[in-house]
Design a protein around this motif. Structure first.
Motif, short mmCIF file in Angstrom:
data_model
loop_
_atom_site.label_atom_id
_atom_site.label_comp_id
_atom_site.label_asym_id
_atom_site.label_seq_id
_atom_site.Cartn_x
_atom_site.Cartn_y
_atom_site.Cartn_z
N LYS A 168 0.87 -1.18 0.00
CA LYS A 168 0.00 0.00 0.00
C LYS A 168 0.91 1.22 0.00
O LYS A 168 1.77 1.36 0.86
CB LYS A 168 -0.89 -0.03 1.24
CG LYS A 168 -1.78 1.17 1.39
CD LYS A 168 -3.08 0.99 0.62
CE LYS A 168 -4.04 2.12 0.95
NZ LYS A 168 -4.41 2.93 -0.16
N TYR A 169 0.74 2.07 -1.02
CA TYR A 169 1.52 3.30 -1.08
C TYR A 169 0.59 4.45 -1.44
O TYR A 169 0.00 4.46 -2.52
CB TYR A 169 2.65 3.20 -2.11
CG TYR A 169 3.45 4.48 -2.21
CD1 TYR A 169 4.28 4.87 -1.17
CD2 TYR A 169 3.32 5.32 -3.30
CE1 TYR A 169 4.99 6.06 -1.22
CE2 TYR A 169 4.03 6.51 -3.37
CZ TYR A 169 4.85 6.87 -2.33
OH TYR A 169 5.53 8.06 -2.38
N ARG A 170 0.44 5.37 -0.51
CA ARG A 170 -0.47 6.50 -0.68
C ARG A 170 -1.84 5.99 -1.13
O ARG A 170 -2.40 5.15 -0.46
CB ARG A 170 0.13 7.56 -1.58
CG ARG A 170 1.41 8.16 -0.96
CD ARG A 170 1.84 9.40 -1.63
NE ARG A 170 3.00 9.96 -0.94
CZ ARG A 170 3.25 11.23 -0.87
NH1 ARG A 170 2.43 12.11 -1.41
NH2 ARG A 170 4.33 11.67 -0.24
N GLU A 171 -2.35 6.46 -2.30
CA GLU A 171 -3.70 6.03 -2.71
C GLU A 171 -3.68 4.76 -3.58
O GLU A 171 -4.70 4.36 -4.08
CB GLU A 171 -4.44 7.16 -3.44
CG GLU A 171 -3.89 7.47 -4.81
CD GLU A 171 -2.94 8.65 -4.86
OE1 GLU A 171 -2.73 9.17 -5.97
OE2 GLU A 171 -2.39 9.07 -3.82
N TRP A 172 -2.53 4.13 -3.74
CA TRP A 172 -2.42 2.95 -4.59
C TRP A 172 -2.26 1.68 -3.79
O TRP A 172 -1.69 1.66 -2.71
CB TRP A 172 -1.20 3.06 -5.51
CG TRP A 172 -1.25 4.15 -6.51
CD1 TRP A 172 -1.95 4.15 -7.69
CD2 TRP A 172 -0.59 5.41 -6.46
NE1 TRP A 172 -1.76 5.32 -8.35
CE2 TRP A 172 -0.91 6.12 -7.62
CE3 TRP A 172 0.27 6.01 -5.54
CZ2 TRP A 172 -0.43 7.39 -7.89
CZ3 TRP A 172 0.75 7.26 -5.80
CH2 TRP A 172 0.40 7.95 -6.97
N GLU A 173 -2.78 0.59 -4.37
CA GLU A 173 -2.47 -0.76 -3.91
C GLU A 173 -1.67 -1.40 -5.03
O GLU A 173 -2.13 -1.48 -6.17
CB GLU A 173 -3.75 -1.56 -3.65
CG GLU A 173 -4.51 -1.12 -2.43
CD GLU A 173 -5.77 -1.95 -2.22
OE1 GLU A 173 -5.77 -3.15 -2.54
OE2 GLU A 173 -6.75 -1.37 -1.76
N LYS A 198 -3.96 -1.03 -8.21
CA LYS A 198 -5.27 -0.40 -8.11
C LYS A 198 -5.02 1.04 -7.68
O LYS A 198 -4.19 1.30 -6.82
CB LYS A 198 -6.15 -1.09 -7.07
CG LYS A 198 -6.59 -2.47 -7.47
CD LYS A 198 -7.47 -3.08 -6.38
CE LYS A 198 -7.84 -4.50 -6.74
NZ LYS A 198 -8.57 -5.16 -5.65
N GLY A 199 -5.75 1.95 -8.29
CA GLY A 199 -5.58 3.37 -8.00
C GLY A 199 -5.44 4.12 -9.31
O GLY A 199 -5.60 3.57 -10.40
N LYS A 200 -5.12 5.39 -9.19
CA LYS A 200 -5.03 6.28 -10.35
C LYS A 200 -3.98 5.81 -11.34
O LYS A 200 -2.82 5.60 -10.99
CB LYS A 200 -4.70 7.69 -9.86
CG LYS A 200 -4.45 8.69 -10.97
CD LYS A 200 -3.98 10.01 -10.38
CE LYS A 200 -3.28 10.84 -11.43
NZ LYS A 200 -2.63 12.01 -10.87
N THR A 248 1.97 12.33 -9.47
CA THR A 248 1.67 12.79 -8.12
C THR A 248 2.95 13.33 -7.49
O THR A 248 3.97 12.63 -7.43
CB THR A 248 1.11 11.63 -7.28
OG1 THR A 248 -0.09 11.17 -7.89
CG2 THR A 248 0.83 12.07 -5.85
#
Length: 157
Positions: free
Chosen positions: A7-12, A96-98, A114
């Motif tokens: 898990k890193y910031r808004e990403w998996e 998963k994420g942006k 980002t």
């Protein structure tokens, strides 16, 4: 897949760490070392300070050797004297994420990264056009950009 979840910031992020580590161990020179131009030499000299500690930690968790970027390019010398660089790494896996890819109306794409620090930004997307991975399926590309001073004796115009 021997999956490591990060898990890193808004990403998996999901990495096959074993394949990723093996691939980075197999290729000897980074994109910058392979090129050897003055812009790349300027990048190499500063590589240790290019990546924030949290990015080095992320790369380690994913199985990426931060000293072996797949590609790096100097894109511009800015008015403030800093040089704008862009580059990328890859890992075998998924996320998963942006997605940082922004398609352009007339073809091609740009990226929306980002900001991590004032001088470093990152993003994730799928791409395998230039890669050291033998199996080109399921690759996540980590795009980055950074701003570096010129530290070589003679600055390239």
């Amino acid at each position: 897949m021997n999956e490591t979840q990060v898990k890193y910031r808004e990403w998996e992020l999901y990495s096959d760490k074993k394949i990723t580590e093996h691939t980075y161990k197999e290729f000897e020179n980074s994109g910058a070392e392979s090129c050897g131009c003055d812009y790349c030499k300027n990048f190499i000299i500063q590589r240790e300070s290019v990546y924030p500690d949290e990015i080095k930690k992320l790369f380690e968790e994913l199985g990426i050797d931060y000293k072996k970027e797949i590609d790096v390019s100097e894109l511009a010398r800015l008015e403030n004297g800093l040089h704008y660089y862009n580059g990328w790494f890859q890992f075998k896996g998924d996320f998963k994420g942006k997605d940082c890819t922004i398609p352009l109306k007339d073809g091609g794409h740009t990226v929306d990264l980002t900001k991590i620090t004032d001088n470093f930004s990152i993003g994730f997307r799928y791409d395998n056009s230039i890669t050291p991975f033998k199996d080109k399926s399921g690759l996540v590309q980590i795009e980055f950009d950074c701003y570096l001073p010129w530290v070589l004796e003679n600055e390239t115009e």
